[in-house]
Design a protein around this motif. Structure first.
Motif, short mmCIF file in Angstrom:
data_model
loop_
_atom_site.label_atom_id
_atom_site.label_comp_id
_atom_site.label_asym_id
_atom_site.label_seq_id
_atom_site.Cartn_x
_atom_site.Cartn_y
_atom_site.Cartn_z
N GLY A 391 0.87 -1.07 0.03
CA GLY A 391 -0.09 -0.08 0.07
C GLY A 391 0.87 1.35 -0.16
N GLN A 392 1.98 1.21 0.79
CA GLN A 392 2.85 2.34 0.59
C GLN A 392 3.63 2.59 -0.57
N MET A 393 3.67 1.34 -1.52
CA MET A 393 4.28 1.66 -2.85
C MET A 393 3.19 2.10 -3.70
N TYR A 394 2.07 1.47 -3.65
CA TYR A 394 0.97 1.74 -4.67
C TYR A 394 0.10 2.71 -4.19
N CYS A 395 0.49 3.85 -4.00
CA CYS A 395 -0.58 5.11 -3.53
C CYS A 395 -0.47 6.13 -4.58
N TRP A 396 -1.45 7.14 -4.36
CA TRP A 396 -1.90 8.37 -5.40
C TRP A 396 -0.76 9.00 -5.17
N GLN A 397 -0.08 9.49 -4.31
CA GLN A 397 0.93 10.39 -3.92
C GLN A 397 2.06 10.01 -4.82
N MET A 398 2.38 8.82 -5.20
CA MET A 398 3.70 8.29 -6.28
C MET A 398 3.27 8.94 -7.64
N GLN A 399 1.91 9.24 -7.84
CA GLN A 399 1.58 9.41 -9.21
C GLN A 399 1.23 10.87 -9.95
N GLU A 400 1.06 11.62 -8.72
CA GLU A 400 0.64 13.17 -9.00
C GLU A 400 1.57 13.91 -9.87
N ASP A 401 2.47 13.60 -9.60
CA ASP A 401 3.42 14.26 -10.57
C ASP A 401 3.40 13.94 -12.04
N THR A 402 3.03 12.72 -12.59
CA THR A 402 2.64 12.28 -13.55
C THR A 402 1.73 13.12 -14.12
N LEU A 403 0.42 13.32 -13.39
CA LEU A 403 -0.62 13.98 -13.76
C LEU A 403 -0.25 15.68 -14.09
#
Length: 413
Positions: A391-403
């Motif tokens: 869950g710590q790896m697969y989290c939205w915070q890890m993707q926000e920069d992409t968006l």
């Protein structure tokens, strides 16, 4: 459309975002909006009304305006077809009439989207492409296409409409400024199928919240389940091709398990009848869906999560289901059908695979997996530890920069 001054910065770039649902239960769309709001964009969501009495416009803070359709036209051009209702089987003639009414409603959406003078039109899934393409062209702005599914091989797709859908999606993929998908499998499939550049990937990953606590009104308290019982949870739509009849039959063979099916959909009545016929009403429970903002706190009160998705189409093979990642964020061990995208995600988890993978359609293997997690607390504890790390790896915070980078590219900074 006039936006009150206290609701939105008039200088902020506006996004016209269209979805073909009521928006309130769409976790992916809500996460994207939150990220875009933090990046300084004002988002207008154009969505559907659940009932004729529902509101048409809602201002939800300074960065979000929700516009619901259909709107009154002075005559009954839409009828009940304009509102969200339980899916029904229609004849081909009935489908054509229904689609005609939907197109009328879509034109209302197009006019409203153009009126806000957006910087970009963001279309969520294939069923929004007609109004989104029209609005982007009339407003003279780029289109972002957010494809939640691999639409050209979906088990619920109308075969006789598939050629038209293929042409529509192919046109959008070639003319959109950017395309977003939820998994690498769908990105590869779309690129191969249409001969286009591989889309950007934004997974269906929840926001990481390390302060979240289990709901005080837990599943056991709500359903009258004893504290000593093991609780397995399926959360999501009660829809065909998700293996739910197999799941109920498999759970019937595990006496120490209480199974909760939390959701709604076309199969609810059929599942209720199956549970009664098996004589398992005391330990296989149907309950309504939980609001999004309270869902994970309730999910945390189960002992494990299960998703027996059927291998009935390529869309399922490439699926990256919300519920899989919700289980991981709730720290639950998972029982999951062994499908390519799910296997890739779970095998890449940092502390080891947090799931038991079962062959598609194998009810005996599903029962054995339920039995193992029910009767083996130590195994549950090991998988729960792995789930929390995943869950710590697969989290939205890890993707926000992409968006946000994608939007900066499309909008010019």
């Amino acid at each position: 459309m006039t936006i009150p001054k206290d609701m939105a910065d008039p200088a902020a770039p506006r996004i016209a975002m269209i979805v073909w649902n009521t928006f309130d239960s769409d976790a992916r769309v809500q996460k994207e909006i939150a990220t875009l709001n933090r990046a300084g964009y004002v988002v207008h969501v154009f969505c559907r009304r659940a009932t004729p009495s529902g509101p048409t416009t809602e201002h939800r803070g300074p960065g979000l305006v929700v516009e619901r359709f259909p709107r009154a036209t002075g005559r009954d051009t839409l009828g009940a077809a304009g509102f969200v209702a339980a899916p029904t089987r229609r004849s081909r003639a009935g489908q054509i009439l229904h689609m005609t009414r939907q197109l009328v409603m879509q034109q209302q959406m197009v006019r409203a989207m153009v009126a806000i003078r957006p910087r970009v039109v963001h279309a969520h899934d294939l069923n929004t492409l007609i109004p989104a393409l029209q609005a982007a062209r009339r407003a003279g702005v780029p289109l972002i296409y957010d494809a939640h599914e691999f639409n050209m091989d979906r088990i619920d797709q109308n075969n006789w409409l598939r050629p038209a859908f293929r042409r529509l999606e192919g046109y959008a993929l070639r003319h959109a400024a950017r395309v977003i998908v939820p998994s690498p499998g769908i990105a590869r499939a779309l690129a191969r199928f249409y001969g286009v550049q591989r889309p950007d990937v934004l997974g269906n990953w929840p926001m990481l919240d390390t302060t979240r606590k289990p709901s005080a009104q837990d599943l056991r308290a709500r359903l009258g389940i004893g504290a000593e019982r093991v609780v397995g949870l399926y959360q999501g739509g009660l829809q065909p091709h998700r293996g739910l009849h197999h799941l109920v039959a498999a759970a019937a063979g595990v006496p120490g398990l209480d199974l909760v099916l939390m959701g709604d959909g076309r199969l609810r009545d059929a599942l209720a009848a199956q549970i009664t016929a098996l004589g398992t009403s005391a330990r296989i429970h149907l309950m309504p869906p939980e609001p999004l903002d309270q869902l994970l706190a309730l999910t945390m009160t189960a002992d494990f999560g299960v998703h027996p998705l059927e291998a009935s189409c390529l869309n399922h093979a490439y699926a990256s289901p919300n519920k899989l990642f919700e289980y991981l964020h709730a720290g639950l061990p998972v029982i999951m059908t062994d499908l390519p995208e799910a296997r890739r995600v779970l095998n890449a988890a940092p502390a080891g695979n947090p799931a038991i993978l079962v062959p598609p359609g194998d009810q005996t293997a599903l029962r054995d997996a339920l039995q193992m997690l029910t009767n083996t607390p130590k195994r549950r504890a090991v998988l729960a530890h792995r789930a929390k790390a995943a869950g710590q790896m697969y989290c939205w915070q890890m993707q926000e920069d992409t968006l946000t980078r994608l939007y900066q590219d499309v909008c010019g900074g």
